[in-house]
Design a protein around this motif. Structure first.
Motif, mmCIF file in Angstrom:
data_model
loop_
_atom_site.group_PDB
_atom_site.id
_atom_site.type_symbol
_atom_site.label_atom_id
_atom_site.label_comp_id
_atom_site.label_asym_id
_atom_site.label_seq_id
_atom_site.Cartn_x
_atom_site.Cartn_y
_atom_site.Cartn_z
ATOM 1 N N PRO A 57 0.828 -1.202 0.000
ATOM 2 C CA PRO A 57 0.000 0.000 0.000
ATOM 3 C C PRO A 57 0.868 1.260 0.000
ATOM 4 O O PRO A 57 1.999 1.239 0.478
ATOM 5 C CB PRO A 57 -0.812 -0.101 1.284
ATOM 6 C CG PRO A 57 -0.126 -1.089 2.130
ATOM 7 C CD PRO A 57 0.702 -1.964 1.240
ATOM 8 N N ILE A 58 0.311 2.324 -0.530
ATOM 9 C CA ILE A 58 0.928 3.648 -0.463
ATOM 10 C C ILE A 58 0.142 4.418 0.589
ATOM 11 O O ILE A 58 -1.076 4.571 0.456
ATOM 12 C CB ILE A 58 0.868 4.367 -1.821
ATOM 13 C CG1 ILE A 58 1.638 3.573 -2.861
ATOM 14 C CG2 ILE A 58 1.398 5.795 -1.699
ATOM 15 C CD1 ILE A 58 1.422 4.048 -4.280
ATOM 16 N N VAL A 59 0.821 4.875 1.633
ATOM 17 C CA VAL A 59 0.149 5.537 2.751
ATOM 18 C C VAL A 59 0.994 6.736 3.183
ATOM 19 O O VAL A 59 2.204 6.606 3.379
ATOM 20 C CB VAL A 59 -0.039 4.570 3.944
ATOM 21 C CG1 VAL A 59 -0.766 5.252 5.082
ATOM 22 C CG2 VAL A 59 -0.782 3.311 3.514
ATOM 23 N N ALA A 60 0.354 7.893 3.337
ATOM 24 C CA ALA A 60 1.082 9.101 3.747
ATOM 25 C C ALA A 60 0.160 10.038 4.522
ATOM 26 O O ALA A 60 -1.055 10.042 4.306
ATOM 27 C CB ALA A 60 1.623 9.827 2.521
ATOM 28 N N ARG A 61 0.762 10.818 5.404
ATOM 29 C CA ARG A 61 0.022 11.858 6.121
ATOM 30 C C ARG A 61 0.365 13.194 5.470
ATOM 31 O O ARG A 61 1.526 13.477 5.202
ATOM 32 C CB ARG A 61 0.414 11.908 7.590
ATOM 33 C CG ARG A 61 -0.192 13.135 8.324
ATOM 34 C CD ARG A 61 0.095 13.166 9.807
ATOM 35 N NE ARG A 61 -0.811 12.246 10.491
ATOM 36 C CZ ARG A 61 -0.470 11.062 10.977
ATOM 37 N NH1 ARG A 61 0.770 10.641 10.886
ATOM 38 N NH2 ARG A 61 -1.360 10.281 11.577
ATOM 39 N N PHE A 62 -0.647 14.002 5.232
ATOM 40 C CA PHE A 62 -0.419 15.335 4.684
ATOM 41 C C PHE A 62 -1.619 16.201 4.937
ATOM 42 O O PHE A 62 -2.566 15.788 5.589
ATOM 43 C CB PHE A 62 -0.059 15.283 3.191
ATOM 44 C CG PHE A 62 -1.032 14.523 2.336
ATOM 45 C CD1 PHE A 62 -2.075 15.167 1.712
ATOM 46 C CD2 PHE A 62 -0.895 13.153 2.144
ATOM 47 C CE1 PHE A 62 -2.972 14.475 0.910
ATOM 48 C CE2 PHE A 62 -1.777 12.452 1.343
ATOM 49 C CZ PHE A 62 -2.819 13.111 0.728
#
Length: 138
Positions: A67-72
């Motif tokens: 998975p591609i997971v990021a906080r922004f």
């Protein structure tokens, strides 16, 4: 001359639209869920990555990569977004850190159980309120 997308033979459409809902063939099943007031796990990129992988496995989908997971985002709109590609489409999340809310989309041309999605959501995030709806896409 090759078939255009709109001139596919009925037999080919039956293979393409293999989900049957209310007696009609459909291409895919799309679940949309809102989970409000989740526990602190919603703040962890690692946990949300595991959530996406577990969701795919539990609804019997074949994961395509990690998975591609990021906080922004900024301020009250800061949160985590993530996607787990599956061979039959994708599982997508968007969260809100300030309110600990999660918005989930599961789309697949392979059938899955709504109750399984809701169970995994409850096990990982223990939301105070969850609503979900399933649409069948032609």
């Amino acid at each position: 001359m090759p078939d255009s997308p709109t001139s596919a033979a009925p037999a080919k459409l039956a293979e393409y639209r293999r989900l049957v809902h209310n007696g009609l063939p459909h291409y895919g099943q799309h679940l949309i869920a809102t989970a409000l007031g989740c526990n602190e796990s919603i703040l962890s990129i690692e946990t949300m990555s595991e959530f996406l992988k577990t969701m795919a496995d539990e609804i019997d989908m074949v994961r395509f990569g990690e998975p591609i997971v990021a906080r922004f985002g900024g301020g009250i709109e800061t949160g985590i977004s993530g996607v787990q590609l599956i061979e039959t489409s994708a599982i997508v999340i968007h969260t809100n850190d300030a309110h600990r809310d999660l918005y989930l989309d599961v789309f697949s041309c392979k059938a899955f159980e709504q109750s399984t999605v809701e169970r995994v959501l409850d096990e990982y995030l223990s939301p105070t309120t969850t609503t979900s709806e399933v649409f069948y896409r032609r």
